[in-house]
Design a protein around this motif. Structure first.
Motif: not given
Length: 84
Positions: A44-72
């Motif tokens: 479509a002609g866009h030339r600005s920087p672009m990419g794909v951000r990969i985000l983990p999906v957590w079932g619960t906050a406890a899962d996220w905390i148990a994994a080390g509370a790593v920011p997305a």
């Protein structure tokens, strides 16, 4: 490799002088589908920087905390300092 569920978010930067914004095209189950969005934007002609951000999906906050509370996203130094 873990069974961590991930989503893939195509992102295109919008540069306007000193301002920088993001255009997101939703979230996709595979990187391949997210890359197709980038291909569409390029076609479509866009030339600005672009990419794909990969985000983990957590079932619960406890899962996220148990994994080390790593920011997305954010300052990687914070995640490394928290791991010490």
């Amino acid at each position: 490799m873990s069974d961590q569920l991930e989503i893939h978010v195509p992102i295109r930067l919008v540069l306007d002088g000193d301002d920088v914004g993001e255009v997101r095209a939703g979230a996709f189950a595979s990187r391949e589908e997210a890359e197709r969005v980038l291909e569409h934007w390029r076609a479509a002609g866009h030339r600005s920087p672009m990419g794909v951000r990969i985000l983990p999906v957590w079932g619960t906050a406890a899962d996220w905390i148990a994994a080390g509370a790593v920011p997305a996203s954010g300052d990687p130094a914070v995640a490394v300092a928290g791991a010490s």
